[in-house]
Enzyme design. Structure first.
Site: not given
Ligand code: ADP
Length: 187
Positions: A13, A88, A127, A133, A144
């Site tokens: 993404k 999400r 990654r 991270r 996740r």
């Molecule tokens: P990925 O999609 O690779 O798991 P992101 O960088 O999008 O990672 O998100 C990392 C973390 O940030 C998520 O696991 C969550 O804890 C938090 N997060 C990001 N966006 C949201 C969201 N819309 N609602 C709740 N938590 C979020």
């Protein structure tokens, strides 16, 4: 143009979002990136979010909705935006609808990138070796992924029913996938 980009962790993404942002001149809003910046800066929002992120849990909906409403009200978002990692959950999607109504805006499309689950885990573990991270460890990655299928996948149906969903195959080279997305948006 106002887009949402969806897909399980590791589907690419972020990579595609950067390319689409450049192609269409949009603001790229990655909630993961925004939250990580808040955590690094030790803001109140960051401190409240860190534990959730490190365990692979979702940050509570109210926090996300406040954060995104503030962000979407900024003048730069007038030229259009690409939401990456938000909404999400169903409550976030419903909250987003209310925010959009207040702003008198509509979404143009929701792009869902798809890929095989085994491939996703492999990509993420790789990654994790370089991303630095805190949530790219095999255990948290699996968590996740589960959260995605439980909390986020139901959004696909939500947006399908609204006629906004566009599913795009997320396997192949980076530029092939970008071209596929652009073609889908323009068809
Ligand atoms: P990925 O999609 O690779 O798991 P992101 O960088 O999008 O990672 O998100 C990392 C973390 O940030 C998520 O696991 C969550 O804890 C938090 N997060 C990001 N966006 C949201 C969201 N819309 N609602 C709740 N938590 C979020």
């Amino acid at each position: 143009m106002r887009l949402v980009l969806m897909g399980p962790p590791g589907v690419g993404k972020g990579t595609q979002a950067t390319r689409l942002k450049d192609h269409y001149g949009l603001v790229h809003l990655s909630t993961g990136d925004i939250l990580r910046q808040e955590v690094a800066a030790k803001t109140d929002l960051g401190l409240r979010s860190k534990e959730f992120i490190d365990h692979g849990h979702l940050v509570p909906d109210e926090i996300l909705l406040d954060m995104m409403e503030n962000r979407l009200r900024q003048p730069d978002c007038q030229k259009g935006y690409l939401l990456d990692g938000f909404p999400r959950t169903i409550p976030q999607a419903k909250g987003l609808e209310i925010i959009l109504q207040r702003l008198n805006q509509n979404l143009d499309a929701v792009i869902s990138l798809t890929a095989d689950e085994q491939e996703l885990i492999q990509r993420l573990v790789l990654r994790g070796k370089t991303s630095g991270r805190s949530d790219d460890t095999p255990e948290v990655i699996k968590k996740r992924q589960r959260v995605y299928w439980e909390a986020t996948a139901p959004l696909l149906e939500f947006y399908r029913q609204k006629g906004l969903l566009k599913e795009v195959d997320g396997t192949g080279s980076v530029s092939e996938i970008t071209e596929r997305i652009i073609k889908t948006l323009e068809s």
